[in-house]
Design a protein around this motif. Structure first.
Motif, short mmCIF file in Angstrom:
data_model
loop_
_atom_site.label_atom_id
_atom_site.label_comp_id
_atom_site.label_asym_id
_atom_site.label_seq_id
_atom_site.Cartn_x
_atom_site.Cartn_y
_atom_site.Cartn_z
N ASP A 1 0.86 -1.18 0.00
CA ASP A 1 0.00 0.00 0.00
C ASP A 1 0.90 1.24 0.00
N ASN A 2 0.69 2.14 -0.94
CA ASN A 2 1.56 3.30 -1.06
C ASN A 2 1.00 4.57 -0.44
N ARG A 3 -0.15 4.46 0.23
CA ARG A 3 -0.71 5.64 0.91
C ARG A 3 0.04 5.92 2.20
N VAL A 4 0.10 7.18 2.57
CA VAL A 4 0.73 7.56 3.83
C VAL A 4 -0.30 7.39 4.94
N LYS A 5 0.08 6.65 5.96
CA LYS A 5 -0.78 6.44 7.12
C LYS A 5 -0.17 7.18 8.30
N ARG A 6 -1.01 7.72 9.16
CA ARG A 6 -0.54 8.52 10.28
C ARG A 6 -1.00 7.88 11.59
N ILE A 7 -0.04 7.71 12.50
CA ILE A 7 -0.32 7.11 13.80
C ILE A 7 0.21 8.06 14.89
N PHE A 8 -0.60 8.27 15.92
CA PHE A 8 -0.21 9.09 17.07
C PHE A 8 -0.09 8.18 18.29
N VAL A 9 1.03 8.30 19.01
CA VAL A 9 1.26 7.47 20.19
C VAL A 9 1.60 8.39 21.37
N GLU A 10 0.86 8.20 22.46
CA GLU A 10 1.06 9.03 23.66
C GLU A 10 1.03 8.14 24.89
N LYS A 11 1.88 8.44 25.86
CA LYS A 11 1.88 7.70 27.12
C LYS A 11 0.58 7.95 27.87
N LYS A 12 0.04 6.91 28.49
CA LYS A 12 -1.16 7.04 29.30
C LYS A 12 -0.84 7.85 30.56
N PRO A 13 -1.86 8.50 31.15
CA PRO A 13 -1.64 9.22 32.41
C PRO A 13 -1.02 8.29 33.45
N GLY A 14 -0.03 8.82 34.16
CA GLY A 14 0.70 8.01 35.12
C GLY A 14 1.99 7.46 34.55
N PHE A 15 2.04 7.28 33.23
CA PHE A 15 3.26 6.82 32.56
C PHE A 15 3.92 7.95 31.77
N ASP A 16 3.31 9.13 31.81
CA ASP A 16 3.79 10.27 31.01
C ASP A 16 4.83 11.09 31.78
N ILE A 17 5.86 10.41 32.25
CA ILE A 17 6.90 11.03 33.08
C ILE A 17 7.63 12.14 32.31
N GLU A 18 7.95 11.90 31.04
CA GLU A 18 8.67 12.90 30.24
C GLU A 18 7.83 14.17 30.09
N ALA A 19 6.53 14.03 29.87
CA ALA A 19 5.65 15.19 29.71
C ALA A 19 5.55 15.97 31.02
N GLN A 20 5.44 15.27 32.13
CA GLN A 20 5.37 15.93 33.44
C GLN A 20 6.67 16.68 33.73
N ALA A 21 7.80 16.06 33.40
CA ALA A 21 9.10 16.71 33.62
C ALA A 21 9.25 17.95 32.76
N LEU A 22 8.79 17.88 31.50
CA LEU A 22 8.87 19.04 30.62
C LEU A 22 8.00 20.18 31.15
N ALA A 23 6.81 19.89 31.61
CA ALA A 23 5.93 20.92 32.17
C ALA A 23 6.60 21.60 33.37
N SER A 24 7.23 20.80 34.21
CA SER A 24 7.94 21.34 35.37
C SER A 24 9.13 22.19 34.92
N ASP A 25 9.87 21.73 33.92
CA ASP A 25 11.00 22.51 33.38
C ASP A 25 10.53 23.86 32.84
N LEU A 26 9.44 23.85 32.10
CA LEU A 26 8.95 25.10 31.51
C LEU A 26 8.52 26.09 32.60
N ARG A 27 7.93 25.57 33.65
CA ARG A 27 7.54 26.45 34.77
C ARG A 27 8.77 26.97 35.51
N ASP A 28 9.70 26.06 35.82
CA ASP A 28 10.86 26.41 36.64
C ASP A 28 11.92 27.19 35.87
N ASN A 29 12.26 26.73 34.67
CA ASN A 29 13.37 27.33 33.92
C ASN A 29 12.97 28.54 33.09
#
Length: 161
Positions: free
Chosen positions: A2-30
Motif C-alpha cells: 500500500d503506497n498511501r501515507v498512514k498517520r499514527i499518534f502514540v502518547e503515554k497514558k496518564p501516570g506513565f507520562d513522566i517525560e511530559a510531566q518533567a517538561l511541564a515542570s521545566d517550563l515552569r521552573d526554567n
C-alpha cells in the motif's frame, strides 16, 4: 504494498507520562511560565509502504507499548496550543530508522518509509511570547524545525536538481 501515507499518534497514558510531566515542570521552573498547567507529548509516525495487516502487527509491537500507550490513527487526539517538531532533511532520525528496520524484520519485505515528529500540546493560557519561548526551548534549530499539521501525499524525498 500500500503506497498511501498512514498517520499514527502514540502518547503515554496518564501516570506513565513522566517525560511530559518533567517538561511541564521545566517550563515552569526554567522559563518562569507559571500559566502552563501541563504538557502532553505525542509521537507522530507517518508511514508509507505497509498494508493494513502489516500495520496492525507493527502498531502494538514496534510503534507502541499497549500497556502504557494510547494510540490513535489519522486524527490528532488534542487541540489547542500545539507545537510540532520534526527533524530537518538530512538529519538522522533514530526513532524513524529503528522503526523502519523493525517493521522490515517483522514484515520480511522492503523497509517502509517512516517519518516521525514530536507533538507538544500545551495546557494553560500562554502569550505569544511565551509560546515562542517554549518553541525555542523545545526545538533545536540546528537539527529540527516546526512541522506542518497536514499529512504529506508521499514520504519520498523530493530533491531539486
Amino acid at each position: 504494498m500500500d503506497n498511501r501515507v498512514k498517520r499514527i499518534f502514540v502518547e503515554k497514558k496518564p501516570g506513565f507520562d513522566i517525560e511530559a510531566q518533567a517538561l511541564a515542570s521545566d517550563l515552569r521552573d526554567n522559563l518562569g511560565i507559571t500559566t502552563i498547567t501541563g504538557v502532553r507529548l505525542i509521537n507522530r509516525y507517518d508511514i508509507q509502504g505497509l498494508d493494513e495487516n502489516q500495520l496492525a502487527l507493527a502498531v502494538p509491537t514496534i510503534l507502541s507499548e499497549p500497556n502504557v500507550d494510547e494510540v490513535s490513527f489519522e486524527t490528532l487526539p488534542v487541540s489547542g496550543q500545539i507545537l510540532i517538531s520534526e527533524y530537518l532533511p538530512g538529519q538522522y532520525d533514530q526513532r524513524a530508522d529503528s522503526a523502519a528496520q523493525c517493521v522490515q524484520i517483522l514484515s520480511q519485505g522492503e523497509a517502509p518509509l517512516i517519518r516521525t515528529a514530536k507533538i507538544y500540546a500545551l495546557k494553560g493560557v500562554l502569550s505569544q511570547a511565551e509560546q515562542r519561548a517554549v518553541e525555542s526551548y523545545c526545538i533545536n534549530p540546528i537539527e529540527a524545525g516546526l512541522a506542518e499539521m497536514d499529512k504529506p501525499a508521499t514520504l519520498e524525498m523530493q530533491m531539486p536538481v
